[in-house]
Design a protein around this motif. Structure first.
Motif, short mmCIF file in Angstrom:
data_model
loop_
_atom_site.label_atom_id
_atom_site.label_comp_id
_atom_site.label_asym_id
_atom_site.label_seq_id
_atom_site.Cartn_x
_atom_site.Cartn_y
_atom_site.Cartn_z
N SER A 294 0.83 -1.21 0.00
CA SER A 294 0.00 0.00 0.00
C SER A 294 0.86 1.26 0.00
N ALA A 295 1.91 1.27 0.82
CA ALA A 295 2.75 2.45 0.92
C ALA A 295 3.42 2.77 -0.42
N LEU A 296 3.95 1.76 -1.08
CA LEU A 296 4.69 1.99 -2.32
C LEU A 296 3.76 2.30 -3.50
N LEU A 297 2.76 1.44 -3.72
CA LEU A 297 1.89 1.64 -4.88
C LEU A 297 0.97 2.84 -4.70
N GLY A 298 0.54 3.09 -3.47
CA GLY A 298 -0.28 4.28 -3.23
C GLY A 298 0.46 5.56 -3.55
N ALA A 299 1.74 5.63 -3.16
CA ALA A 299 2.54 6.81 -3.46
C ALA A 299 2.79 6.95 -4.96
N LEU A 301 0.82 5.88 -7.40
CA LEU A 301 -0.42 6.31 -8.02
C LEU A 301 -0.72 7.78 -7.72
N ALA A 302 -0.37 8.22 -6.52
CA ALA A 302 -0.56 9.64 -6.18
C ALA A 302 0.27 10.53 -7.10
N LEU A 303 1.46 10.10 -7.43
CA LEU A 303 2.33 10.87 -8.32
C LEU A 303 1.75 10.99 -9.73
N ALA A 304 0.91 10.03 -10.11
CA ALA A 304 0.42 9.98 -11.48
C ALA A 304 -0.93 10.68 -11.69
N GLN A 305 -1.53 11.24 -10.63
CA GLN A 305 -2.88 11.81 -10.75
C GLN A 305 -2.85 13.28 -11.19
N ASP A 306 -3.91 13.68 -11.90
CA ASP A 306 -4.07 15.08 -12.29
C ASP A 306 -5.06 15.80 -11.38
N ASP A 307 -6.05 15.10 -10.84
CA ASP A 307 -7.02 15.68 -9.93
C ASP A 307 -6.40 15.81 -8.54
N LEU A 308 -6.48 17.00 -7.95
CA LEU A 308 -5.83 17.26 -6.67
C LEU A 308 -6.37 16.34 -5.58
N LYS A 309 -7.69 16.15 -5.55
CA LYS A 309 -8.26 15.28 -4.53
C LYS A 309 -7.82 13.83 -4.70
N ARG A 310 -7.65 13.39 -5.93
CA ARG A 310 -7.19 12.02 -6.15
C ARG A 310 -5.73 11.85 -5.75
N LEU A 312 -4.42 13.34 -3.19
CA LEU A 312 -4.49 13.20 -1.74
C LEU A 312 -5.11 11.87 -1.35
N ALA A 313 -6.08 11.39 -2.14
CA ALA A 313 -6.72 10.11 -1.82
C ALA A 313 -5.74 8.95 -1.93
N TYR A 314 -4.98 8.90 -3.01
CA TYR A 314 -4.00 7.82 -3.14
C TYR A 314 -2.87 7.97 -2.13
N ASP A 315 -2.58 9.20 -1.73
CA ASP A 315 -1.61 9.37 -0.66
C ASP A 315 -2.14 8.81 0.65
N THR A 316 -3.46 8.88 0.85
CA THR A 316 -4.06 8.25 2.03
C THR A 316 -3.83 6.75 2.02
N ALA A 426 9.03 4.76 -0.82
CA ALA A 426 7.66 5.26 -0.78
C ALA A 426 7.62 6.70 -0.27
N GLN A 427 8.49 7.01 0.69
CA GLN A 427 8.54 8.38 1.21
C GLN A 427 9.01 9.36 0.15
N VAL A 428 10.00 8.96 -0.65
CA VAL A 428 10.48 9.82 -1.73
C VAL A 428 9.37 10.06 -2.75
N LEU A 429 8.63 9.01 -3.11
CA LEU A 429 7.53 9.16 -4.06
C LEU A 429 6.41 10.03 -3.50
#
Length: 584
Positions: A294-299, A301-310, A312-316, A426-429
């Motif tokens: 979760s930590a690695l893939l979530g980060a 996916l967060a890097l790849a989003q264009d929607d600001l809320k998404r 933050l959601a994947y960062d969650t 994951a922290q770097v991402l």
């Protein structure tokens, strides 16, 4: 205050917001703002009542109360109990305080709604907060399931609150389907435990499981972990989370991401530490596996989003993984750090989602590709977002520095070098994803003005200032918070005998203390912060200038948005988790 009197107060932190949830729709008939004002008051009152337990609980005691005085008799337990230990108290108190701030923000962002809508919104909001507080205090596994369902019902209504928006209805349907599957898994797990032990209370279950943990018990634990991991948003159970966070209003997104997802992790930690004997399962190892993924893939996916809320959601999702890894260490430092990070996540993620909500309110835009120049027009929002970003990055003097440092120390003490390396990656991402959002949304110049640009209202700014101040305070006062709050919580998890004793012989029992050492000026952790922040910032221009990596594209394609796909991922994950416990 005597122990018996204090114990009798345990239902009140739940009863008060429940009463507010009932009254809010009725009060809306007399005044537009009265429902939200009463909601803030009831939530603050819940926090004030919980504060009465602080002197007793944080000095190593557990306070319990059986409803109807149906307490233990000759080793059997029939009644439902609330038990206030340090772990549950921190969760419940965080929920009440942050919930009150979110409701204060609501007065500004959603004050334009009609009386009926605002009354219903306030009622659902308080219902969800009451369910979360009750989940932190309950000491009965079936009662925990009931509050899981109450939280789910409120979340469906809040997600689809704006029914005229198709995205909101779709997101509400997804969360309904996936959490219903999760609820079914939990109910089957509870049934297996009850059939095997004839008990539902945590104390009675722990007493029975201490004798022997059968294969049926391990299957039940796997079902329970899979069900609650769905609420926590851990991969691959996370399919509902990005859509629900994106579709909901700003305060609701903050409520979901900062508070509601913690319910799932709270339940998993209770089960692994305080109900099932740690030596009888390898649950912490499985929790670590879920956390690392979760930590690695979530980060990523967060890097790849264009929607600001998404973003933050994947960062969650990623932060839930970080928490899972911390609790998975089973060490004093890791457990205390994860408890600290649970509180910190509620603060900085709520702050970031409120900023996102304020941006939507001000500009009507959510996509990073369409944003820019916000630092000129709204410096207050820019500062608040940067504070949240630095907190997640673990930069001193903000709160994430202490909690992440403790989690890193806990992982290091277990000798899991691969896990340690993945966590740093994951922290770097994570830093790169949020730094990219800061650049695109706030610092990048914008040539044209926004259409229909609205001002940030006083209630919004007050809520943002309060959360930002708390992020700073829990960073500056990190060592004091660790010794007085987080160490007692870690002690209750690592030494559950006092918790169990309070349930089998109420109303008060003592927990063996745990000492957690931490130096604010630890050179190794300071070096890690500097390196990860620099690498994260340097990664941003590289990512922006190049085509999306094939691995990221493939990962994004798996997130098709289809509820059928997400249900399949959840089912597959449940099978793997149950098999992991059963084939021990």
């Amino acid at each position: 205050m005597t122990p018996t009197t204090l114990a009798s107060l345990t239902p009140l932190p739940v009863v008060v917001p429940l009463a507010g949830a009932v009254l809010s729709p009725l009060l809306a008939r007399w005044s537009l703002r009265l429902p939200v004002i009463v909601s803030v008051a009831t939530t603050a009152a819940s926090a004030a009542i919980l504060c009465l337990f602080v002197p007793t609980v944080l000095h190593g005691k557990v306070v319990s109360h059986y409803f109807g005085h149906w307490g233990p008799s000759h080793g059997s337990v029939l009644g439902i109990a609330f038990a206030v230990d340090a772990w549950g108290l921190i969760f419940a108190l965080t929920t009440s305080v942050v919930g009150a701030v979110l409701l204060l923000y609501t007065l500004s962002e959603l004050g334009h709604l009609g009386p009926r809508e605002l009354g219903g919104y306030a009622g659902l909001f308080q219902l969800l907060l009451a369910a979360l507080v009750a989940a932190g205090l309950t000491a009965d596994i079936f009662n925990l399931f009931v509050w899981f369902e109450v939280a789910g019902l409120a979340s469906y209504g809040l997600t689809g609150f704006f029914l005229e928006r198709p995205i909101a209805v779709e997101a509400a349907f997804k969360i309904l389907v996936l959490t219903t599957i999760a609820g079914f898994l939990i109910l089957v797990g509870i049934a297996l435990l009850y059939a095997e032990h004839g008990a539902l209370g945590f104390g009675a279950l722990r007493h029975s499981l201490a004798v022997q943990v059968s294969s049926s018990d391990r299957i039940a634990l796997g079902l329970l972990v899979a069900g609650f991991a769905t609420k926590a948003g851990l991969m691959p159970f996370h399919g509902w989370l990005p859509d629900a966070h994106t579709a909901a209003p700003g305060p609701v997104s903050a409520l979901f991401s900062g508070l509601m997802v913690n319910l799932g992790l709270l339940a998993i930690v209770r089960l692994l530490y305080q109900v099932f004997p740690l030596h009888a399962t390898h649950g912490l190892g499985l929790l670590t596996c879920l956390g690392v993924v979760s930590a690695l893939l979530g980060a990523l996916l967060a890097l790849a989003q264009d929607d600001l809320k998404r973003v933050l959601a994947y960062d969650t999702v990623s932060q839930m993984g970080v928490l899972a890894v911390g609790f998975g260490t089973g060490s004093p430092a890791g457990t205390a750090g994860a408890t600290y990070h649970l509180l910190n996540h509620a603060l900085f993620k709520s702050l970031l989602f409120l900023v996102a909500g304020a941006i939507v309110h001000r500009t009507g835009v959510t996509k990073l590709s369409q944003l820019g120049g916000l630092w000129r027009s709204t410096p207050s929002l820019t500062i608040a977002f940067i504070v949240g970003t630095l907190s997640i990055a673990g930069a001193p003097p903000f709160n994430g520095y202490v909690s992440l440092g403790l989690i890193h120390e806990g992982v290091a003490t277990t000798g899991e070098h691969v896990v340690y390396g993945v966590m740093l990656l994951a922290q770097v991402l994570t830093i790169a994803a949020l730094a990219r959002a800061v650049w695109l949304g706030f610092l990048r110049p914008r040539q044209s003005a926004y259409e229909n640009e609205a001002k940030a209202r006083p209630g919004m700014l007050t809520a943002l200032a309060a959360l930002a101040a708390l992020c700073l305070a829990f960073g500056v006062l990190g060592e004091a918070a660790l010794s007085r709050l987080m160490a007692p919580a870690a002690a209750g998890l690592l030494h559950p005998h006092g918790y169990v004793k309070s349930l089998l012989a109420p109303p008060v029992a003592r927990v063996s203390p745990v000492v957690v050492h931490w130096s604010y000026w630890e050179r190794k952790e300071l070096a890690i912060v500097v390196v990860t922040v620099l690498l994260g910032i340097c990664l941003v221009p590289l990512y922006l200038r190049r085509d999306e990596p094939h691995a990221v594209t493939a990962l994004r394609r798996l997130h098709s948005g289809s509820v059928n796909d997400y249900a399949a991922y959840l089912s597959l994950g449940a099978i793997l988790v149950v098999a992991g416990f059963a084939l021990r």
